[in-house]
Enzyme design. Structure first.
Site, PDB file in Angstrom:
ATOM      1  N   ASP A 103     -21.695  15.268  -3.797  1.00 40.29           N
ATOM      2  CA  ASP A 103     -20.531  14.467  -4.164  1.00 40.29           C
ATOM      3  C   ASP A 103     -19.419  14.748  -3.160  1.00 40.29           C
ATOM      4  OD1 ASP A 103     -19.264  12.678  -5.716  1.00 40.29           O
ATOM      5  OD2 ASP A 103     -19.086  13.932  -7.496  1.00 40.29           O
ATOM      6  N   TYR A 305     -15.902   5.698  -5.333  1.00 37.31           N
ATOM      7  CA  TYR A 305     -15.844   7.092  -5.801  1.00 37.31           C
ATOM      8  C   TYR A 305     -14.695   7.299  -6.785  1.00 37.31           C
ATOM      9  CZ  TYR A 305     -15.662  12.181  -5.577  1.00 37.31           C
ATOM     10  OH  TYR A 305     -15.659  13.522  -5.890  1.00 37.31           O
TER      11      TYR A 305
END
Length: 628
Positions: A103, A305
């Site tokens: 991530d 995101y």
């Protein structure tokens, strides 16, 4: 062989498909010179006290403070994790290179670095850094891989945060549990958790201790329009009645009519906190629920995101916006195209490029949350609601300002002079008989602009509108006109502050407890907010799990245990949102290479040592009763 490591299996599968690693193996995919494996979030964690010395296993005051000479990591005690780690370790030991596909944020960096350290990977490491999971973004990311060294400060900030939380959380939880919990219940203390609880407790005490007081408001109705006295409220009924009697039966005269045109710019794009705030206000979703939903939309490639704290886009995203808008145009919900009519007015000309939306200097790692332009299919009801907020906000920023005309009308009533006033000196008489002024404001929308993107029930305002700002069309008034009016004197009572909801608590965490309504100022104060956008939901959930807070309708209330705990803590350092905000700023500065991580840890070690010393020497015999 190049080993790619993602944060979860679903992401790994997407990456593997794009780069041609199409053969399934046990715990990884393989093909085209790549092996793609995955973690399940945190596989590793900081070692627990007993891992450093057996003396630290038992909870005792004599062992505090526990400050390891050097912090280490360990594999989580879980059979599934151990099995997957064995696969990762084997692949990394044989790898020619590693691509960290974690991530793209502080936590993601920490997760993957710890796994690589534990696996003792020795080969070169590159970093995949992407803001959406679309095929195009993944391809672009692989074409522009970065050297892992470029993200060293991000890792150090994440490591400093983890070590700081360990030092404060483990030492102070043991300290308070032994000293004040009589070892019968764990009193959990946390760097962000405790000041957040203190915000809720302090607000609750303000409400409990609030004593309502009466006040009186003088108003008058002239031509079916309510004007309010500009002199403010009366704190005594006698004063109010005196003013009421002085104007009753006297004509009302319009003294000023002022018309002003104004405009209201579109709201900013969403960061995670503002999205959580709106979802809580509009749909009652908890912060954690919103985070989970937006994470799902991100993994389905529908939005960018989510764990971001900026509301801006970099300039280079502007060229991709027409394509995104085209995707939104094609969205269908129950056979209807909800965005097509909103996008049509924007067609045929370049999209507006505002500095309030596009500003590369305001974007570091990731930009604001926007749709990717991929058309969603089969969304659940809650996913559709969150997607709709993001889509409408994206469309709205390309619309013109909302234009309105504001009319302010002032009027006055000359009071009746009493007999005693008539015999007074002229100077006194003038003062006593001063005209009482009244005011009304009306607003008419001339061109809704961006507001036409929002239905009436989904207004985009961050804060509730003040009464005088509500849309209200006034009759035409002319300066000098005069006539009868009906005065009113209304008794009202002062009201206590409102309980925190998740929406208002998130805002308070963002500004370290300060009440800030102005969006620009709030943006500046984010630097000193407590917690990160990605962790605030988990902090609130922790307070629920510890039974320190509970929810009544939308309101957050502290439980007796939560109140008792905050009352017990004398150390301001542990419960001050402002001081915690200063720590948070230092962590951001570590990420920006403006602050030394070692200094941050040394300061915390010193602070924890002082807290331990002060609490141990406390002879007050304070206790938190068990079972509250």
């Amino acid at each position: 062989m190049i080993v790619c490591i993602a944060e979860k299996p679903s992401v790994a599968k997407d990456i593997a498909r794009i780069i041609g690693a199409n053969s399934s193996r046990d715990g990884y995919m393989e093909g085209n010179g790549y092996q793609v494996t995955w973690t399940f979030g945190h596989l590793c964690e900081l070692k627990m006290p007993e891992d450093y010395t057996p003396m630290w296993k038992a909870w005792s005051l004599s062992a505090l403070p526990m400050i390891p000479p050097r912090f280490g990591i360990r594999l989580k005690d879980d059979e599934g994790i151990k099995k997957q780690f064995a696969t990762i370790e084997k692949l990394m030991q044989q790898a020619d290179g590693i691509i960290n596909c974690g991530d793209a944020g502080q936590e993601g960096e920490l997760i993957q670095r710890w796994v690589m350290q534990k696996a003792q990977a020795k080969c070169p490491v590159q970093r995949l850094w992407i803001s959406s999971m679309t095929d195009e973004a993944i391809r672009e990311g692989f074409a522009n891989l970065k050297d892992q060294a470029e993200y060293q400060s991000l890792y150090l900030a994440g490591l400093s945060r983890a070590v700081g939380d360990w030092l404060l959380g483990i030492n102070c939880t043991r300290l308070y549990t032994i000293k004040y919990g009589q070892n019968r219940q764990v009193l959990s203390i946390g760097r962000v958790q405790t000041p957040t609880l203190a915000l809720i407790v302090n607000r609750q005490k303000e409400i409990d201790n609030f004593k309502p007081e009466p006040y009186w408001v003088l108003a008058t109705v002239y031509r079916d329009t309510t004007f309010t006295a500009t002199s403010g409220k009366f704190t005594s009924k006698e004063e109010g009645e005196k003013a009421f009697a002085a104007i009753e039966g006297k004509p009302f005269t319009v003294t000023k009519v002022e018309k002003k045109n104004g405009k209201e710019t579109p709201p900013s794009l969403y960061d995670l906190t503002s999205l959580q705030v709106d979802c809580n206000k509009k749909y009652g979703f908890s912060a954690e629920m919103t985070l989970n939903i937006i994470q799902q939309l991100y993994e389905q490639k529908l939005t960018t995101y989510p764990r971001v704290d900026t509301t801006f886009l970099p300039d280079d995203v502007y060229d991709k916006c027409p394509q995104t808008m085209n995707g939104l145009f094609q969205v269908k919900v129950a056979g209807q195209a909800p965005y097509a009519d909103l996008i049509r007015p924007l067609g045929g000309k370049p999209l507006l490029k505002s500095k309030k939306v596009f500003d590369s200097s305001k974007v570091t790692d990731h930009h604001a949350i926007i749709p990717t332009g991929i058309v969603p299919q089969n969304l659940t009801d809650v996913q559709r609601k969150v997607y709709d907020l993001i889509a409408r906000r994206f469309i709205a920023v390309f619309y013109p300002d909302c234009k309105f005309a504001q009319t302010t009308v002032l009027g006055e009533v000359q009071p009746v002079a009493t007999e005693s006033q008539q015999t007074e000196q002229p100077t006194q008489q003038t003062e006593q008989q001063k005209a009482i002024e009244f005011k009304v404001t009306g607003r008419t929308i001339l061109d809704p602009g961006w507001r036409s993107v929002y239905a009436k029930d989904t207004q985009a305002d961050d804060d509730e509108k003040k009464p005088e700002e509500e849309e209200r069309t006034l009759p035409v008034f002319v300066k000098g006109e005069s006539g009868d009016h009906i005065p009113t004197l209304t008794e009202k009572w002062t009201t206590p502050p409102k309980y925190y909801t998740e929406a208002t608590l998130l805002r308070a965490m963002e500004t370290a407890g300060k009440l800030v309504e102005d969006e620009e100022l709030r943006r500046v104060m984010k630097e000193n907010g407590i917690g990160r956008p990605s962790t605030r939901a988990a902090i609130i959930e922790t307070l629920f799990k510890r039974h320190y807070i509970k929810k009544e309708r939308k309101n957050l209330l502290a439980t007796p245990t939560g109140i008792e705990l905050i009352d017990l803590i004398r150390e301001e350092l542990l419960k001050s949102a402002e001081l915690t905000g200063i720590w948070e700023k230092k962590l951001r500065d570590i990420e920006a290479q403006k602050y030394d991580p070692q200094q941050f840890i040394n300061e915390l070690k010193q602070q924890v040592t002082e807290i331990v010393r002060d609490v141990i020497s406390d002879s007050s015999n304070r206790r938190v009763p068990p079972g509250q």
